[in-house]
Design a protein around this motif. Structure first.
Motif, PDB file in Angstrom:
ATOM      1  N   TRP A 128      -6.515   2.294  -6.270  1.00 55.87           N
ATOM      2  CA  TRP A 128      -5.492   3.330  -6.446  1.00 55.87           C
ATOM      3  C   TRP A 128      -5.513   3.818  -7.898  1.00 55.87           C
ATOM      4  O   TRP A 128      -5.481   5.025  -8.155  1.00 55.87           O
ATOM      5  CB  TRP A 128      -4.122   2.759  -6.078  1.00 55.87           C
ATOM      6  CG  TRP A 128      -2.994   3.673  -6.408  1.00 55.87           C
ATOM      7  CD1 TRP A 128      -2.630   4.818  -5.759  1.00 55.87           C
ATOM      8  CD2 TRP A 128      -2.079   3.531  -7.493  1.00 55.87           C
ATOM      9  NE1 TRP A 128      -1.550   5.386  -6.375  1.00 55.87           N
ATOM     10  CE2 TRP A 128      -1.193   4.613  -7.440  1.00 55.87           C
ATOM     11  CE3 TRP A 128      -1.926   2.583  -8.499  1.00 55.87           C
ATOM     12  CZ2 TRP A 128      -0.156   4.770  -8.358  1.00 55.87           C
ATOM     13  CZ3 TRP A 128      -0.899   2.750  -9.408  1.00 55.87           C
ATOM     14  CH2 TRP A 128      -0.030   3.838  -9.328  1.00 55.87           C
TER      15      TRP A 128
ATOM     16  N   TRP B 212      -8.668   5.708  -3.690  1.00 57.76           N
ATOM     17  CA  TRP B 212      -7.799   5.209  -2.637  1.00 57.76           C
ATOM     18  C   TRP B 212      -8.037   5.996  -1.354  1.00 57.76           C
ATOM     19  O   TRP B 212      -8.181   7.202  -1.377  1.00 57.76           O
ATOM     20  CB  TRP B 212      -6.373   5.383  -3.116  1.00 57.76           C
ATOM     21  CG  TRP B 212      -5.305   4.639  -2.416  1.00 57.76           C
ATOM     22  CD1 TRP B 212      -4.107   5.151  -2.033  1.00 57.76           C
ATOM     23  CD2 TRP B 212      -5.268   3.269  -2.050  1.00 57.76           C
ATOM     24  NE1 TRP B 212      -3.347   4.193  -1.452  1.00 57.76           N
ATOM     25  CE2 TRP B 212      -4.045   3.014  -1.446  1.00 57.76           C
ATOM     26  CE3 TRP B 212      -6.176   2.222  -2.154  1.00 57.76           C
ATOM     27  CZ2 TRP B 212      -3.677   1.763  -0.946  1.00 57.76           C
ATOM     28  CZ3 TRP B 212      -5.817   0.977  -1.661  1.00 57.76           C
ATOM     29  CH2 TRP B 212      -4.577   0.763  -1.075  1.00 57.76           C
ATOM     30  N   SER B 213      -8.077   5.328  -0.223  1.00 60.16           N
ATOM     31  CA  SER B 213      -8.276   6.021   1.050  1.00 60.16           C
ATOM     32  C   SER B 213      -7.599   5.244   2.176  1.00 60.16           C
ATOM     33  O   SER B 213      -7.269   4.068   2.022  1.00 60.16           O
ATOM     34  CB  SER B 213      -9.777   6.157   1.356  1.00 60.16           C
ATOM     35  OG  SER B 213     -10.331   4.893   1.678  1.00 60.16           O
ATOM     36  N   TRP B 214      -7.435   5.904   3.306  1.00 60.76           N
ATOM     37  CA  TRP B 214      -6.843   5.217   4.454  1.00 60.76           C
ATOM     38  C   TRP B 214      -7.731   4.059   4.897  1.00 60.76           C
ATOM     39  O   TRP B 214      -7.242   3.046   5.374  1.00 60.76           O
ATOM     40  CB  TRP B 214      -6.600   6.179   5.617  1.00 60.76           C
ATOM     41  CG  TRP B 214      -7.879   6.646   6.260  1.00 60.76           C
ATOM     42  CD1 TRP B 214      -8.589   7.766   5.973  1.00 60.76           C
ATOM     43  CD2 TRP B 214      -8.623   5.958   7.278  1.00 60.76           C
ATOM     44  NE1 TRP B 214      -9.721   7.831   6.740  1.00 60.76           N
ATOM     45  CE2 TRP B 214      -9.766   6.737   7.563  1.00 60.76           C
ATOM     46  CE3 TRP B 214      -8.436   4.771   7.986  1.00 60.76           C
ATOM     47  CZ2 TRP B 214     -10.707   6.357   8.511  1.00 60.76           C
ATOM     48  CZ3 TRP B 214      -9.389   4.409   8.932  1.00 60.76           C
ATOM     49  CH2 TRP B 214     -10.499   5.201   9.185  1.00 60.76           C
TER      50      TRP B 214
ATOM     51  N   SER C  42       1.822   8.995   0.036  1.00 59.39           N
ATOM     52  CA  SER C  42       1.174  10.154   0.652  1.00 59.39           C
ATOM     53  C   SER C  42       0.049   9.745   1.604  1.00 59.39           C
ATOM     54  O   SER C  42      -0.332  10.522   2.478  1.00 59.39           O
ATOM     55  CB  SER C  42       0.624  11.102  -0.420  1.00 59.39           C
ATOM     56  OG  SER C  42      -0.480  10.511  -1.094  1.00 59.39           O
ATOM     57  N   MET C  43      -0.489   8.533   1.465  1.00 63.82           N
ATOM     58  CA  MET C  43      -1.553   8.077   2.362  1.00 63.82           C
ATOM     59  C   MET C  43      -1.020   7.807   3.767  1.00 63.82           C
ATOM     60  O   MET C  43      -1.774   7.665   4.705  1.00 63.82           O
ATOM     61  CB  MET C  43      -2.221   6.815   1.823  1.00 63.82           C
ATOM     62  CG  MET C  43      -3.023   7.024   0.561  1.00 63.82           C
ATOM     63  SD  MET C  43      -4.343   8.249   0.716  1.00 63.82           S
ATOM     64  CE  MET C  43      -5.425   7.436   1.851  1.00 63.82           C
TER      65      MET C  43
ATOM     66  N   CYS D  10       0.831  -1.212   0.000  1.00 57.18           N
ATOM     67  CA  CYS D  10       0.000   0.000   0.000  1.00 57.18           C
ATOM     68  C   CYS D  10       0.865   1.260   0.000  1.00 57.18           C
ATOM     69  O   CYS D  10       0.542   2.243  -0.676  1.00 57.18           O
ATOM     70  CB  CYS D  10      -0.942  -0.001   1.202  1.00 57.18           C
ATOM     71  SG  CYS D  10      -2.227  -1.275   1.095  1.00 57.18           S
ATOM     72  N   TYR D  11       1.956   1.245   0.739  1.00 56.07           N
ATOM     73  CA  TYR D  11       2.868   2.382   0.749  1.00 56.07           C
ATOM     74  C   TYR D  11       3.488   2.573  -0.636  1.00 56.07           C
ATOM     75  O   TYR D  11       3.619   3.707  -1.117  1.00 56.07           O
ATOM     76  CB  TYR D  11       3.972   2.185   1.801  1.00 56.07           C
ATOM     77  CG  TYR D  11       4.893   3.368   1.914  1.00 56.07           C
ATOM     78  CD1 TYR D  11       4.526   4.473   2.680  1.00 56.07           C
ATOM     79  CD2 TYR D  11       6.111   3.398   1.257  1.00 56.07           C
ATOM     80  CE1 TYR D  11       5.360   5.575   2.788  1.00 56.07           C
ATOM     81  CE2 TYR D  11       6.949   4.483   1.353  1.00 56.07           C
ATOM     82  CZ  TYR D  11       6.573   5.579   2.119  1.00 56.07           C
ATOM     83  OH  TYR D  11       7.393   6.678   2.220  1.00 56.07           O
TER      84      TYR D  11
ATOM     85  N   ASP E  56       0.950   4.369  -2.842  1.00 51.71           N
ATOM     86  CA  ASP E  56       0.736   5.789  -2.585  1.00 51.71           C
ATOM     87  C   ASP E  56       1.310   6.185  -1.226  1.00 51.71           C
ATOM     88  O   ASP E  56       0.617   6.136  -0.208  1.00 51.71           O
ATOM     89  CB  ASP E  56      -0.757   6.114  -2.630  1.00 51.71           C
ATOM     90  CG  ASP E  56      -1.030   7.611  -2.573  1.00 51.71           C
ATOM     91  OD1 ASP E  56      -0.072   8.413  -2.495  1.00 51.71           O
ATOM     92  OD2 ASP E  56      -2.210   7.984  -2.598  1.00 51.71           O
TER      93      ASP E  56
END
Length: 171
Positions: A118, A123-125, A25-26, A19-20, A23
């Protein structure tokens, strides 16, 4: 189940790295002093909990979709055991099919689905959270895969009764 805890941590870390990678920035909240938990029970929290339940149901449905003739079978069972969902079949499965049934929810919900979200800009936390939670929960699936891969001969046929699994080697 206790032996699967290290696998759970490993899968969650691998999924967080994935996931990192998608993105970074998340994950900015990690640079801002950690995670602040302000838990209040409201409609938003209920929706989040419903999302976790839905993700669990989808996880189990993915298992089921890869069981041959699952919709006609009278030997396939679904349910919840405490906080955990399950699906198992007493139908005969090849070793390869069992491994496929076991890995698909992890692969689809923790790697493919995050990539698709994504790519689509959705895409979200919270999706990261669901993805990592699914990866951690798939530790039992992975433990079963390891046991089957090690203990069952190459072309073996398996039958499960929920608590025990039996096999026959096939040449």
């Amino acid at each position: 189940m206790g032996l699967s805890l290290p696998l759970s941590v490993l899968l969650m870390v691998l999924n967080e790295i994935w996931c990192y990678f998608l993105d970074p920035s998340m994950f900015v909240f990690l640079d801002e002093g950690g995670i602040l938990l302000d838990i209040t029970v409201d409609l938003k929290m209920i929706r989040y909990l419903a999302g976790i339940l839905a993700y669990t149901l989808v996880h189990e449905a993915i298992h089921a979709v890869f069981i041959p003739k699952v919709w006609e079978s009278e030997k396939t069972y679904w349910g919840f055991n405490g906080l955990f969902g399950f699906v198992y079949s007493e139908e005969k499965l090849s070793k390869e099919r069992f491994l496929l049934v076991s890995v698909m929810p992890l692969f689809m919900l923790s790697f493919v689905f995050p990539f698709l979200m994504w790519t689509a800009g959705r895409w979200s936390w919270y999706l990261i959270f669901l993805s990592v939670l699914n990866a951690g929960g798939a530790c039992v699936d992975l433990m079963n895969m390891i046991l089957v891969a090690v203990q069952i001969p190459g072309k073996g046929i398996m039958v499960s009764n929920g608590y025990a699994t039996f096999y026959k080697g096939v040449s």
